[in-house]
Scaffold this motif. Structure first.
Motif, mmCIF file in Angstrom:
data_model
loop_
_atom_site.group_PDB
_atom_site.id
_atom_site.type_symbol
_atom_site.label_atom_id
_atom_site.label_comp_id
_atom_site.label_asym_id
_atom_site.label_seq_id
_atom_site.Cartn_x
_atom_site.Cartn_y
_atom_site.Cartn_z
ATOM 1 N N PRO A 40 0.728 -1.333 -0.024
ATOM 2 C CA PRO A 40 0.052 0.109 0.166
ATOM 3 C C PRO A 40 0.709 1.277 -0.057
ATOM 4 C CG PRO A 40 0.218 -0.719 2.207
ATOM 5 C CD PRO A 40 0.576 -2.123 1.375
ATOM 6 N N GLN A 41 2.136 1.047 0.252
ATOM 7 C CA GLN A 41 3.080 2.402 0.046
ATOM 8 C C GLN A 41 2.666 3.445 1.059
ATOM 9 O OE1 GLN A 41 6.008 2.861 -2.513
ATOM 10 N NE2 GLN A 41 5.942 0.844 -1.488
ATOM 11 N N VAL A 42 2.495 3.086 2.361
ATOM 12 C CA VAL A 42 1.969 3.908 3.289
ATOM 13 C C VAL A 42 3.353 4.580 3.621
ATOM 14 C CG1 VAL A 42 1.325 4.359 5.720
ATOM 15 C CG2 VAL A 42 0.346 2.784 4.367
ATOM 16 N N SER A 43 3.173 6.245 3.439
ATOM 17 C CA SER A 43 4.527 6.989 3.809
ATOM 18 C C SER A 43 4.630 7.975 5.034
ATOM 19 C CB SER A 43 4.924 7.838 2.448
ATOM 20 O OG SER A 43 3.792 8.498 2.201
ATOM 21 N N TRP A 44 3.196 7.714 5.669
ATOM 22 C CA TRP A 44 2.902 8.808 6.787
ATOM 23 C C TRP A 44 2.024 7.717 7.511
ATOM 24 C CZ3 TRP A 44 -0.746 10.982 9.634
ATOM 25 C CH2 TRP A 44 -0.379 11.744 10.588
ATOM 26 N N ARG A 45 1.944 7.877 9.013
ATOM 27 C CA ARG A 45 0.959 7.333 9.646
ATOM 28 C C ARG A 45 0.925 7.883 10.981
ATOM 29 N NH1 ARG A 45 -0.322 0.774 9.423
ATOM 30 N NH2 ARG A 45 -1.898 0.927 11.183
ATOM 31 N N GLY A 46 -0.162 8.373 11.436
ATOM 32 C CA GLY A 46 -0.434 8.689 12.870
ATOM 33 C C GLY A 46 -1.755 8.835 13.296
ATOM 34 N N PRO A 47 -2.090 9.160 14.726
ATOM 35 C CA PRO A 47 -3.302 9.468 15.203
ATOM 36 C C PRO A 47 -3.933 10.620 14.428
ATOM 37 C CG PRO A 47 -1.400 10.242 16.732
ATOM 38 C CD PRO A 47 -0.822 9.661 15.691
ATOM 39 N N TRP A 48 -5.255 10.652 14.460
ATOM 40 C CA TRP A 48 -5.978 11.598 13.763
ATOM 41 C C TRP A 48 -5.825 13.018 14.322
ATOM 42 C CZ3 TRP A 48 -11.893 11.028 14.026
ATOM 43 C CH2 TRP A 48 -12.395 10.831 15.323
#
Length: 308
Positions: free
Chosen positions: A276-284
């Motif tokens: 899926p190529q997730v390059s940023w992930r964090g809480p909303w």
């Protein structure tokens, strides 16, 4: 319930607030959202145009809280991936069962949330090109979320894939790892191709159309260039190897039968066949950070918000 609301007085145009839990129609399931992924189009255009207090969000993955009253779609407790015109940036959303895909148990719902717009747009675009086994396919804007899915799916379908990006020196290795055979800086460098998935529009679409072989199809999916298309005289002539070429468009939210596509893509992401190529992930509560990166073109791939 808590939701990200459009508030143009806030620096990012968004704030966390409270809204009522949606009341599903008979053909809709109520979904408890676990993760949502952001798309450049909804961030760039949606925040500017919709009424204050709107809950945006096309993509969301979560768990069925309440099954559809008409008996369609998955049962309560099923992990799912969903697509709708809005409502994904909230703790609950109501979604037509035609746009709900089932997800394998134990899947990473953050990764799965990237599928609806990016994955399904790429898949439906390739369907419009037709069978790609042994054919040459050009993907423009290949470093974006849709482009990265498109490169993988075209290669999976047996195509010879050329990926176009404005900065091939920086992204060539990544795109080749996803399945691109060639990486070019301009569609004009691609050579003759049988199909094009264009994410850029403007002059790049015009250049890509010029590379189509007889019977070739260009699918216009994205318009990130923000410029008009101006075709030179003769571009639409049918002689000199230009016979039977076509340009087509589609609107993903206008497509029917998306549930099987979403389920199929979710299976492929879960097994690792698709990245899926997730390059940023964090809480909303860090949504402003992700929005800033998207608008500044500093983020390639997908940004995932985890719903607390």
């Amino acid at each position: 319930m808590r939701a990200l609301l459009v508030d143009r007085s806030a620096p990012s145009g968004l704030r966390l607030g409270d809204v009522p839990v949606p009341d599903p129609a008979p053909n809709q399931a109520l979904i408890r959202v676990v993760a949502t992924s952001l798309n450049y189009g909804e961030v760039r255009v949606g925040i500017e145009l919709v009424p204050e207090g709107t809950v945006l969000g096309w993509d969301a993955a979560g768990i069925v809280e309440r099954a559809a009253a008409d008996g369609t779609g998955p049962a309560a407790g099923t992990p799912v991936v969903t697509l709708a015109a809005n409502g994904g940036w909230a703790e609950f959303r109501a979604v037509d069962t035609d746009s709900i895909g089932t997800v394998p148990e134990g899947a990473d719902l953050g990764a799965i949330s990237t599928i609806p717009v990016a994955g399904a747009s790429a898949l439906r675009g390739l369907h419009r090109v037709g069978p790609v086994l042994g054919r040459r396919v050009l993907i423009t804007g290949a470093t974006g979320g849709v482009g990265r899915y498109a490169v993988q799916l075209a290669r999976m379908g047996g195509a010879h894939v050329t990926a176009s990006t404005g900065n091939p020196d920086a992204y060539a290795d990544e795109l080749r790892a996803l399945g691109a055979h060639r990486v070019v800086a301009d569609p004009a460098e691609s050579g003759t191709v049988d199909g094009v998935l264009d994410m850029v529009g403007g002059s790049q679409l015009v250049a890509a159309h010029d590379r189509l072989a007889v019977g070739g199809t260009l699918v216009a999916i994205g318009h990130s260039a923000g410029e008009a298309e101006h075709f030179p005289l003769g571009a639409m002539y049918g002689d000199f190897g230009r016979h039977d070429r076509s340009i087509t468009t589609f609107h993903l939210l206008g497509c029917t039968g998306l549930a099987p596509d979403l389920s199929w893509l979710a299976d492929r992401v879960t097994t690792g066949e698709l990245d899926p190529q997730v390059s940023w992930r964090g809480p909303w509560d860090r949504a402003a950070e992700a929005v800033d990166l998207l608008l500044g073109r500093k983020l390639h791939g997908k940004a995932v918000l985890e719903i607390a």
